[in-house]
Motif scaffolding. Structure first.
Motif, PDB file in Angstrom:
ATOM      1  N   ASP A 118      51.242  43.837  39.103  1.00  0.00           N
ATOM      2  CA  ASP A 118      50.669  44.216  40.401  1.00  0.00           C
ATOM      3  C   ASP A 118      50.752  45.743  40.471  1.00  0.00           C
ATOM      4  N   TYR A 119      49.599  46.386  40.267  1.00  0.00           N
ATOM      5  CA  TYR A 119      49.591  47.857  40.135  1.00  0.00           C
ATOM      6  C   TYR A 119      50.099  48.548  41.398  1.00  0.00           C
ATOM      7  N   ARG A 120      49.597  48.069  42.576  1.00  0.00           N
ATOM      8  CA  ARG A 120      49.974  48.743  43.820  1.00  0.00           C
ATOM      9  C   ARG A 120      51.482  48.631  44.089  1.00  0.00           C
ATOM     10  N   LEU A 121      52.006  47.401  43.885  1.00  0.00           N
ATOM     11  CA  LEU A 121      53.448  47.207  44.122  1.00  0.00           C
ATOM     12  C   LEU A 121      54.275  48.014  43.116  1.00  0.00           C
ATOM     13  N   ARG A 122      53.752  48.076  41.876  1.00  0.00           N
ATOM     14  CA  ARG A 122      54.478  48.809  40.832  1.00  0.00           C
ATOM     15  C   ARG A 122      54.589  50.290  41.199  1.00  0.00           C
ATOM     16  N   ASN A 183      44.337  51.438  37.677  1.00  0.00           N
ATOM     17  CA  ASN A 183      45.507  51.959  36.959  1.00  0.00           C
ATOM     18  C   ASN A 183      45.347  53.470  36.791  1.00  0.00           C
ATOM     19  N   ILE A 184      46.413  54.087  36.300  1.00  0.00           N
ATOM     20  CA  ILE A 184      46.433  55.552  36.242  1.00  0.00           C
ATOM     21  C   ILE A 184      45.399  56.115  35.254  1.00  0.00           C
ATOM     22  N   ALA A 190      40.788  60.351  42.542  1.00  0.00           N
ATOM     23  CA  ALA A 190      42.166  60.255  43.055  1.00  0.00           C
ATOM     24  C   ALA A 190      43.164  60.342  41.902  1.00  0.00           C
ATOM     25  N   ASN A 191      42.852  59.697  40.792  1.00  0.00           N
ATOM     26  CA  ASN A 191      43.746  59.748  39.624  1.00  0.00           C
ATOM     27  C   ASN A 191      43.823  61.168  39.057  1.00  0.00           C
TER      28      ASN A 191
END
Ligand SMILES: Nc1nc2c(ncn2[C@@H]2O[C@H](COP(=O)(O)OP(=O)(O)OP(=O)(O)O)[C@@H](O)[C@H]2O)c(=O)[nH]1
Length: 398
Positions: A118-122, A183-184, A190-191
């Protein structure tokens, strides 16, 4: 403008490494703890550089390697920076807390990246860990005994606040943006912005750290220049400064300042008998005896070879004479053991009191010195008060 996360990361890796080398090169000289903290900060930059390097080399890495390795390096670098800063400020290092934050942060990030992706939670989890580290830095900066006007303090607090804002913006953008990056590595404005801004942080934080390092060295030099190396009490410079402060204070509250000039008797014969090393031990013991008789508000300094001054705020001449007599008696009644031999040391003391409103430190010390001279002439091992006639005569002799 087209940009690549890999290119930005590579630039940050090179920049962090160059900063690490520069900081390491600056670790020669300087006092112990400050030097170690600078080394630690340089080490953190090297670790951070490796983290950026992994991001730059993502094409050759398995995603799990990048995730676990990159975050481990990032959290390690953050933790090392926290400990380095706290060490420089002389604050408790809290390295166990820092270690726990790193481990919990890394395990959470690993879980949310590999087991239950989970990208956002990570990102949220990793950011929370870094926020606690930033909190530890800010707490040290706010409570680390720095002057309010310290530029380094202001610069580093500003940097920490910007880091907090960057993390908040990053998470806000992931949770509330309609089309957040997945993901990054995704090519996304934004990244780019996030990687660019976080890549600049090592540079600004290092400048702040160096400012702080230089302020710390200046403060330590200031203190060193004011301490007597042998006995650890104030030296002549510090004592004169303190006397001036206490005189102004005495003038403000309308109270006298007692001043005692103390000189060991026949100290040359002590050196002749026990050697210079033995004489040094006697001087240390003498300071111990004098200190034992003083109040917390009294200040002691060494202004010459075997000559000491005691400043006693809120003390009239009568009270100063009582204090001087107590010191004389204590020294006389405290035999010293030097190299297995007992030594009976005595002191002569000149006492004077600065009248409320008096500002002339030099004049006050001269009067105390004249009284001391009179005590020596009268046979030593005694206390004498300054009297105007005696002072006039002593000054015309010198
Ligand atoms: N061991 C040691 N001796 C010192 C130090 N500074 C000064 N002295 C010695 O202190 C002695 C002072 O000698 P004098 O000024 O002749 O005074 P005195 O022998 O104490 O005689 P009176 O003061 O007249 O009683 C000299 O022998 C100095 O070498 C120091 O830091 N350590």
């Amino acid at each position: 403008m087209p940009m690549h996360i890999e290119t930005l990361s590579l630039i940050s890796a090179i920049q962090s490494l160059a900063l690490a080398v520069l900081l390491w090169a600056g670790t020669h000289g300087g006092p112990g703890a400050a030097r170690t903290s600078l080394k630690l900060r340089a080490g953190a930059l090297a670790v951070e550089s490796a983290g950026w390097g992994m991001l730059a080399a993502q094409a050759w890495l398995h995603p799990a390697q990048l995730l676990l390795g990159g975050n481990a390096l990032n959290l390690l670098a953050q933790g090392m920076s926290v400990v380095a800063l706290r060490m420089l400020l002389g604050e408790p290092l809290r390295w166990r807390v820092v270690l726990a934050i790193g481990v919990v942060g890394w395990l959470g990030v690993g879980w949310l990246g590999v087991v239950e992706p989970d990208y956002r939670l990570r990102v949220l989890w990793g950011s929370a860990a870094i926020l606690v580290d930033i909190g530890l830095r800010m707490q040290a900066l706010l409570h680390g005994g720095l002057r309010r006007s310290s530029r380094a303090r202001v610069a580093l607090l500003a940097m920490c606040s910007l880091s907090v804002l960057l993390l908040l913006w990053r998470n806000g953008q992931l949770w509330f943006d309609l089309n957040p990056p997945a993901n990054i590595m995704q090519p996304d404005t934004a990244n780019y912005l996030y990687v660019l801004l976080s890549g600049m942080q090592p540079l600004f934080l290092s400048i702040g750290f160096l400012l702080l390092y230089s302020e710390t060295l200046q403060r330590e030099l200031h203190l060193l220049a004011r301490v007597d190396a042998l006995t650890g009490v104030k030296n002549r410079l510090a004592l004169t400064e303190t006397a001036a402060q206490l005189l102004s204070q005495a003038a403000r509250v309308g109270r006298p300042l007692g001043v005692l000039m103390i000189d060991a008797d026949h100290f040359k014969s002590v050196n002749d008998r026990f050697g210079h090393g033995g004489g040094d031990k006697v001087l240390l013991a003498l300071v111990g005896s004098i200190r034992a008789t003083l109040r917390a508000s009294n200040v002691i300094g060494r202004i010459g070879g075997e000559e000491f001054v005691v400043l006693a705020p809120d003390t009239s001449l009568d009270d100063a004479l009582v204090l001087a007599e107590r010191i004389r008696e204590t020294v006389e009644c405290t035999p010293l053991l030097v190299d297995g031999h007992l030594l009976q040391l005595t002191v002569s003391i000149g006492a004077v009191a600065g009248a409320p409103g008096e500002h002339d430190v030099k004049g006050l010390l001269q009067r105390a010195d004249a009284a001391l001279y009179a005590a020596k002439r009268a046979g030593r091992n005694r206390v004498m008060a300054a009297d105007p006639e005696l002072v006039r005569r002593a000054l015309s002799v010198s």
